[in-house]
Design a protein around this motif. Structure first.
Motif, PDB file in Angstrom:
ATOM      1  N   ASN A   1       0.824  -1.202   0.000  1.00  0.00           N
ATOM      2  CA  ASN A   1       0.000   0.000   0.000  1.00  0.00           C
ATOM      3  C   ASN A   1       0.864   1.260   0.000  1.00  0.00           C
TER       4      ASN A   1
ATOM      5  N   SER B   1      -8.219  -8.900  -6.388  1.00  0.00           N
ATOM      6  CA  SER B   1      -7.424  -8.218  -5.367  1.00  0.00           C
ATOM      7  C   SER B   1      -6.198  -9.029  -4.957  1.00  0.00           C
TER       8      SER B   1
ATOM      9  N   PRO C   1      -3.641  -6.396   0.846  1.00  0.00           N
ATOM     10  CA  PRO C   1      -4.299  -6.502   2.145  1.00  0.00           C
ATOM     11  C   PRO C   1      -5.431  -5.490   2.263  1.00  0.00           C
ATOM     12  N   GLY C   2      -6.603  -5.963   2.647  1.00  0.00           N
ATOM     13  CA  GLY C   2      -7.740  -5.079   2.815  1.00  0.00           C
ATOM     14  C   GLY C   2      -8.600  -4.904   1.588  1.00  0.00           C
ATOM     15  N   ASP C   3      -8.104  -5.313   0.418  1.00  0.00           N
ATOM     16  CA  ASP C   3      -8.874  -5.258  -0.835  1.00  0.00           C
ATOM     17  C   ASP C   3      -9.323  -3.852  -1.207  1.00  0.00           C
ATOM     18  N   ASP C   4      -8.587  -2.827  -0.802  1.00  0.00           N
ATOM     19  CA  ASP C   4      -8.947  -1.458  -1.166  1.00  0.00           C
ATOM     20  C   ASP C   4      -8.669  -1.246  -2.649  1.00  0.00           C
TER      21      ASP C   4
ATOM     22  N   SER D   1     -10.557 -12.538  -4.294  1.00  0.00           N
ATOM     23  CA  SER D   1      -9.801 -11.917  -3.212  1.00  0.00           C
ATOM     24  C   SER D   1      -9.057 -12.973  -2.403  1.00  0.00           C
TER      25      SER D   1
ATOM     26  N   SER E   1      -4.820 -10.534   5.461  1.00  0.00           N
ATOM     27  CA  SER E   1      -4.074  -9.300   5.180  1.00  0.00           C
ATOM     28  C   SER E   1      -2.894  -9.128   6.126  1.00  0.00           C
TER      29      SER E   1
END
Length: 431
Positions: A152, A184, A187-190, A260, A285
């Motif tokens: 990220n 995805s 981590p977190g699938d943002d 995911s 994640s």
């Protein structure tokens, strides 16, 4: 349990990968209300396979342009498939980025852009901001890969140095409607962190990018530094709201996560259930230094072996996420085998513990190897070959270590990417 331990672990990994295959996860999300043209674009290690899935399932007319990693191309009839370098971008990726931006900029309000994005898209769409060269982007990527930053954090820096990431591709496509289908790997699938979010709203700022650069002591090329300095000056001059990223207000965007890490772990847990073994998903994640994560998971495994806490054997511990490696040695990496080697060293050859760690895209680091498996004999067999496990770990040479033992996991291109996969099997009888 009907399978041998190593066979079971490999079947769990294979199930996780199978659950994220584009042919399975893409068709349910295809549009059925397109007025004008349906234009398919995409980037990532799975994007070509996603494009093939679209062509196989969509009944209307379509066209498009997709870029994937070298060796990950899948033949398509109507969608042009380009290949480029990953993880360090090259000229082919730069040209693909330019073509994609030009392509979508010519669309109208009745047209629909179907954007297929998966892990690896950041490197495959390296169109730099004005004044920054491809060589500058390559240098920044190498620094990011070696410094220990999270995915990220890396993508935040990349967005602020790009002409296409952070929603800029979506802005270029306006007024066309955009439908994002995302696999995805973060981590977190943002969505903003999947391939650095070329077609979604950025939620980070230049201040965030500069903080990351300072935190890790990243050496920037002069042009990249000058660009970020200009962005900061502009943000400072505008006041508290000046750091707001490019706004996509008014752009029609619909986003779906079609595969995911969590769903992949659940698929592996289903296999465990079929084998009659309890499976526990510890997190999808998990981040941090790969070697540190290995030590923590070894501590948990020891507690299960010695005290049947917090779980009783037999059991399987499943986890995903994306660990990092701060390079200190001169070995071959990558993060999954670094985790596994650290885990094996810390366990010291516990007789009833087996583990697999692999990247679901089939490439751990820069090696065409997904990961590896360790068993109760791993450390002993290494010493018999004159290989020091701790020295290999200190040299960041997990691939060299497990390859010498014949314990590498090699899949070839999997045509998907839902991040790292880890499975630890603890048996009752030491099989």
């Amino acid at each position: 349990m009907t399978k041998a331990p190593k066979e079971l672990l490999r079947s769990l990994f294979d199930a996780a990968v199978a659950s994220a295959q584009p042919a399975v996860c893409v068709p349910p999300f295809l549009p059925n209300d397109v007025k004008g043209k349906l234009v398919v674009i995409g980037a990532g290690k799975a994007s070509a396979a996603m494009a093939r899935a679209v062509e196989d399932a969509y009944e209307g007319e379509l066209e498009g342009l997709v870029v994937t990693r070298y060796g990950y191309g899948v033949p398509c009839d109507k969608i042009e498939i380009l290949e480029a370098a990953h993880p360090v971008p090259d000229e082919a990726g730069l040209e693909a980025s330019r073509r994609m931006m030009d392509y979508v900029s010519k669309l109208g309000a009745d047209d629909t852009v179907l954007c297929l994005i998966s892990g690896g898209g950041s490197a495959l769409l390296p169109l730099p901001a004005p004044g920054i060269s491809l060589e500058d982007k390559q240098a920044v990527n190498k620094e990011l890969l070696a410094c220990g930053a999270t995915i990220n954090e890396m993508n935040c820096v990349r967005r602020n140095l790009s002409q296409i990431k952070g929603g800029r591709l979506a802005a270029a496509a306006h007024p066309a409607r955009i439908i994002n289908l995302l696999i995805s790997d973060v981590p977190g699938d943002d969505p903003v962190n999947i391939a650095s979010g070329p077609t979604v709203q950025d939620t980070t700022t230049v201040y965030d990018a500069l903080a990351i650069i300072e935190r890790y002591g990243i050496a920037l090329p002069e042009a990249a530094k000058a660009h970020l300095d200009r962005m900061k000056e502009e943000a400072d001059a505008k006041g508290p709201s000046g750091a707001a990223p490019l706004s996509l207000e008014g752009v029609s965007i619909e986003t779906h996560i079609v595969a995911s890490p969590q769903r992949a772990l659940e698929a592996a847990a289903d296999v465990c259930a079929q084998e009659g073994i309890p499976a526990y998903i510890l997190g999808d994640s998990i981040e941090g230094e790969a070697s540190d994560v290995g030590v923590v998971f070894a501590g948990l495994s020891k507690q299960i072996v010695s005290h049947s806490q917090p779980f009783k054997a037999p059991c399987v511990l499943l986890s995903g996420g994306e660990a990092t490696v701060t390079l200190k040695g001169k070995g071959r990496g990558g993060r999954n085998v670094e985790f596994l080697l650290s885990y094996a060293v810390t366990m010291g050859g516990a007789k009833n513990v087996y583990a697999l760690a692999g990247d679901t895209d089939g490439v751990d680091g820069v090696e065409e190897i997904a990961g590896a498996i360790c068993d109760p004999t791993t450390i002993e067999r290494a010493w018999e070959k004159g290989i020091s496990p701790s020295a290999s770990l200190a040299n960041n040479d997990g691939h060299g270590f497990f390859e010498a033992l014949g314990d590498s996991v090699i899949t070839g291109p999997t045509m998907t990417n839902v991040n790292d996969f880890r499975a630890i099997l603890i048996t009752e009888d030491g099989r």
